[in-house]
Design a protein around this motif. Structure first.
Motif, PDB file in Angstrom:
ATOM      1  N   LEU A  10       6.844  12.190   4.109  1.00  0.00           N
ATOM      2  CA  LEU A  10       6.545  11.858   2.716  1.00  0.00           C
ATOM      3  C   LEU A  10       7.098  10.496   2.323  1.00  0.00           C
ATOM      4  O   LEU A  10       6.426   9.718   1.651  1.00  0.00           O
ATOM      5  CB  LEU A  10       7.108  12.935   1.792  1.00  0.00           C
ATOM      6  CG  LEU A  10       6.355  14.255   1.761  1.00  0.00           C
ATOM      7  CD1 LEU A  10       7.119  15.275   0.928  1.00  0.00           C
ATOM      8  CD2 LEU A  10       4.972  14.057   1.197  1.00  0.00           C
ATOM      9  N   VAL A  11       8.320  10.205   2.747  1.00  0.00           N
ATOM     10  CA  VAL A  11       8.919   8.910   2.413  1.00  0.00           C
ATOM     11  C   VAL A  11       8.147   7.777   3.061  1.00  0.00           C
ATOM     12  O   VAL A  11       7.855   6.762   2.426  1.00  0.00           O
ATOM     13  CB  VAL A  11      10.411   8.883   2.819  1.00  0.00           C
ATOM     14  CG1 VAL A  11      10.979   7.484   2.729  1.00  0.00           C
ATOM     15  CG2 VAL A  11      11.210   9.836   1.944  1.00  0.00           C
ATOM     16  N   ILE A  12       7.775   7.950   4.314  1.00  0.00           N
ATOM     17  CA  ILE A  12       7.011   6.914   5.011  1.00  0.00           C
ATOM     18  C   ILE A  12       5.658   6.712   4.343  1.00  0.00           C
ATOM     19  O   ILE A  12       5.209   5.576   4.141  1.00  0.00           O
ATOM     20  CB  ILE A  12       6.846   7.259   6.505  1.00  0.00           C
ATOM     21  CG1 ILE A  12       8.194   7.146   7.207  1.00  0.00           C
ATOM     22  CG2 ILE A  12       5.822   6.361   7.174  1.00  0.00           C
ATOM     23  CD1 ILE A  12       8.201   7.659   8.623  1.00  0.00           C
ATOM     24  N   ALA A  13       5.010   7.813   3.961  1.00  0.00           N
ATOM     25  CA  ALA A  13       3.718   7.698   3.290  1.00  0.00           C
ATOM     26  C   ALA A  13       3.852   6.968   1.960  1.00  0.00           C
ATOM     27  O   ALA A  13       3.014   6.129   1.620  1.00  0.00           O
ATOM     28  CB  ALA A  13       3.129   9.087   3.072  1.00  0.00           C
ATOM     29  N   LEU A  14       4.908   7.263   1.213  1.00  0.00           N
ATOM     30  CA  LEU A  14       5.105   6.574  -0.060  1.00  0.00           C
ATOM     31  C   LEU A  14       5.398   5.100   0.131  1.00  0.00           C
ATOM     32  O   LEU A  14       4.905   4.261  -0.619  1.00  0.00           O
ATOM     33  CB  LEU A  14       6.239   7.242  -0.845  1.00  0.00           C
ATOM     34  CG  LEU A  14       5.900   8.591  -1.469  1.00  0.00           C
ATOM     35  CD1 LEU A  14       7.136   9.190  -2.107  1.00  0.00           C
ATOM     36  CD2 LEU A  14       4.809   8.438  -2.499  1.00  0.00           C
ATOM     37  N   VAL A  15       6.188   4.783   1.152  1.00  0.00           N
ATOM     38  CA  VAL A  15       6.516   3.372   1.406  1.00  0.00           C
ATOM     39  C   VAL A  15       5.269   2.592   1.788  1.00  0.00           C
ATOM     40  O   VAL A  15       5.128   1.427   1.436  1.00  0.00           O
ATOM     41  CB  VAL A  15       7.601   3.268   2.501  1.00  0.00           C
ATOM     42  CG1 VAL A  15       7.771   1.853   3.004  1.00  0.00           C
ATOM     43  CG2 VAL A  15       8.925   3.798   1.976  1.00  0.00           C
ATOM     44  N   VAL A  16       4.336   3.231   2.467  1.00  0.00           N
ATOM     45  CA  VAL A  16       3.106   2.552   2.873  1.00  0.00           C
ATOM     46  C   VAL A  16       2.078   2.547   1.742  1.00  0.00           C
ATOM     47  O   VAL A  16       1.424   1.534   1.488  1.00  0.00           O
ATOM     48  CB  VAL A  16       2.523   3.229   4.138  1.00  0.00           C
ATOM     49  CG1 VAL A  16       1.137   2.694   4.454  1.00  0.00           C
ATOM     50  CG2 VAL A  16       3.451   3.021   5.314  1.00  0.00           C
ATOM     51  N   LEU A  17       1.937   3.669   1.045  1.00  0.00           N
ATOM     52  CA  LEU A  17       0.865   3.790   0.056  1.00  0.00           C
ATOM     53  C   LEU A  17       1.124   3.029  -1.239  1.00  0.00           C
ATOM     54  O   LEU A  17       0.194   2.492  -1.825  1.00  0.00           O
ATOM     55  CB  LEU A  17       0.627   5.265  -0.271  1.00  0.00           C
ATOM     56  CG  LEU A  17      -0.074   6.063   0.812  1.00  0.00           C
ATOM     57  CD1 LEU A  17      -0.170   7.519   0.406  1.00  0.00           C
ATOM     58  CD2 LEU A  17      -1.455   5.503   1.065  1.00  0.00           C
ATOM     59  N   ILE A  18       2.360   2.988  -1.688  1.00  0.00           N
ATOM     60  CA  ILE A  18       2.642   2.324  -2.963  1.00  0.00           C
ATOM     61  C   ILE A  18       2.275   0.846  -2.933  1.00  0.00           C
ATOM     62  O   ILE A  18       1.589   0.367  -3.835  1.00  0.00           O
ATOM     63  CB  ILE A  18       4.095   2.564  -3.399  1.00  0.00           C
ATOM     64  CG1 ILE A  18       4.255   4.018  -3.827  1.00  0.00           C
ATOM     65  CG2 ILE A  18       4.496   1.636  -4.538  1.00  0.00           C
ATOM     66  CD1 ILE A  18       5.659   4.414  -4.146  1.00  0.00           C
ATOM     67  N   LEU A  20       0.086  -0.630  -1.036  1.00  0.00           N
ATOM     68  CA  LEU A  20      -1.371  -0.724  -0.922  1.00  0.00           C
ATOM     69  C   LEU A  20      -2.050  -0.415  -2.249  1.00  0.00           C
ATOM     70  O   LEU A  20      -3.015  -1.087  -2.632  1.00  0.00           O
ATOM     71  CB  LEU A  20      -1.877   0.234   0.161  1.00  0.00           C
ATOM     72  CG  LEU A  20      -1.581  -0.177   1.597  1.00  0.00           C
ATOM     73  CD1 LEU A  20      -2.047   0.913   2.554  1.00  0.00           C
ATOM     74  CD2 LEU A  20      -2.241  -1.496   1.938  1.00  0.00           C
ATOM     75  N   LEU A  21      -1.575   0.600  -2.955  1.00  0.00           N
ATOM     76  CA  LEU A  21      -2.167   0.932  -4.252  1.00  0.00           C
ATOM     77  C   LEU A  21      -1.944  -0.178  -5.264  1.00  0.00           C
ATOM     78  O   LEU A  21      -2.815  -0.470  -6.080  1.00  0.00           O
ATOM     79  CB  LEU A  21      -1.595   2.250  -4.771  1.00  0.00           C
ATOM     80  CG  LEU A  21      -2.059   3.502  -4.041  1.00  0.00           C
ATOM     81  CD1 LEU A  21      -1.305   4.713  -4.556  1.00  0.00           C
ATOM     82  CD2 LEU A  21      -3.545   3.687  -4.211  1.00  0.00           C
ATOM     83  N   GLU A  22      -0.774  -0.804  -5.225  1.00  0.00           N
ATOM     84  CA  GLU A  22      -0.510  -1.904  -6.149  1.00  0.00           C
ATOM     85  C   GLU A  22      -1.384  -3.117  -5.818  1.00  0.00           C
ATOM     86  O   GLU A  22      -1.849  -3.801  -6.719  1.00  0.00           O
ATOM     87  CB  GLU A  22       0.961  -2.287  -6.110  1.00  0.00           C
ATOM     88  CG  GLU A  22       1.859  -1.257  -6.750  1.00  0.00           C
ATOM     89  CD  GLU A  22       3.327  -1.600  -6.627  1.00  0.00           C
ATOM     90  OE1 GLU A  22       3.666  -2.579  -5.923  1.00  0.00           O
ATOM     91  OE2 GLU A  22       4.132  -0.889  -7.240  1.00  0.00           O
ATOM     92  N   LYS A  27      -9.184  -3.432  -7.780  1.00  0.00           N
ATOM     93  CA  LYS A  27     -10.430  -3.352  -7.031  1.00  0.00           C
ATOM     94  C   LYS A  27     -11.014  -1.944  -7.002  1.00  0.00           C
ATOM     95  O   LYS A  27     -12.229  -1.780  -6.984  1.00  0.00           O
ATOM     96  CB  LYS A  27     -10.212  -3.839  -5.591  1.00  0.00           C
ATOM     97  CG  LYS A  27      -9.923  -5.316  -5.494  1.00  0.00           C
ATOM     98  CD  LYS A  27      -9.757  -5.750  -4.063  1.00  0.00           C
ATOM     99  CE  LYS A  27      -9.416  -7.230  -3.992  1.00  0.00           C
ATOM    100  NZ  LYS A  27      -9.186  -7.673  -2.614  1.00  0.00           N
ATOM    101  N   ILE A  28     -10.157  -0.929  -6.981  1.00  0.00           N
ATOM    102  CA  ILE A  28     -10.679   0.434  -6.868  1.00  0.00           C
ATOM    103  C   ILE A  28     -10.564   1.201  -8.174  1.00  0.00           C
ATOM    104  O   ILE A  28     -10.781   2.405  -8.208  1.00  0.00           O
ATOM    105  CB  ILE A  28      -9.995   1.203  -5.717  1.00  0.00           C
ATOM    106  CG1 ILE A  28      -8.487   1.285  -5.904  1.00  0.00           C
ATOM    107  CG2 ILE A  28     -10.344   0.611  -4.392  1.00  0.00           C
ATOM    108  CD1 ILE A  28      -7.790   2.117  -4.841  1.00  0.00           C
ATOM    109  N   GLY A  29     -10.207   0.534  -9.254  1.00  0.00           N
ATOM    110  CA  GLY A  29     -10.238   1.160 -10.567  1.00  0.00           C
ATOM    111  C   GLY A  29      -9.146   2.165 -10.822  1.00  0.00           C
ATOM    112  O   GLY A  29      -9.407   3.226 -11.378  1.00  0.00           O
ATOM    113  N   LEU A  30      -7.922   1.872 -10.424  1.00  0.00           N
ATOM    114  CA  LEU A  30      -6.822   2.806 -10.644  1.00  0.00           C
ATOM    115  C   LEU A  30      -6.108   2.551 -11.964  1.00  0.00           C
ATOM    116  O   LEU A  30      -5.076   3.134 -12.233  1.00  0.00           O
ATOM    117  CB  LEU A  30      -5.815   2.724  -9.489  1.00  0.00           C
ATOM    118  CG  LEU A  30      -6.307   3.262  -8.159  1.00  0.00           C
ATOM    119  CD1 LEU A  30      -5.250   3.055  -7.093  1.00  0.00           C
ATOM    120  CD2 LEU A  30      -6.648   4.729  -8.264  1.00  0.00           C
ATOM    121  N   ASN A  31      -6.664   1.693 -12.795  1.00  0.00           N
ATOM    122  CA  ASN A  31      -6.021   1.423 -14.082  1.00  0.00           C
ATOM    123  C   ASN A  31      -5.940   2.676 -14.940  1.00  0.00           C
ATOM    124  O   ASN A  31      -5.005   2.850 -15.706  1.00  0.00           O
ATOM    125  CB  ASN A  31      -6.778   0.327 -14.828  1.00  0.00           C
ATOM    126  CG  ASN A  31      -6.654  -1.013 -14.132  1.00  0.00           C
ATOM    127  OD1 ASN A  31      -5.647  -1.280 -13.486  1.00  0.00           O
ATOM    128  ND2 ASN A  31      -7.673  -1.830 -14.249  1.00  0.00           N
TER     129      ASN A  31
END
Length: 59
Positions: A10-18, A20-22, A27-31
């Motif tokens: 979970l920690v590794i996924a959060l470190v990678v995903l955050i 990328l999401l920022e 571009k992908i409409g996460l506002n």
């Protein structure tokens, strides 16, 4: 031991995903999801606590 593996994943996924999401937020409409972001961490922590209690009871 399994809970440690799950937490590390979970920690590794959060470190990678955050980052990328920022980076791709506009571009992908996460506002629209910004208003829900304040609920994500407490819900994840509650899930982890429930999982740990369940593991201790079953073990």
């Amino acid at each position: 031991m399994n809970i440690i593996v799950i937490l590390v994943c979970l920690v590794i996924a959060l470190v990678v995903l955050i980052p990328l999401l920022e980076k791709y937020n506009s571009k992908i409409g996460l506002n629209k999801m910004e208003k829900y972001s304040k609920y994500i961490i407490p819900l994840a922590m509650a899930g982890i606590v429930v999982n740990m209690i369940y593991s201790m009871v079953q073990g």
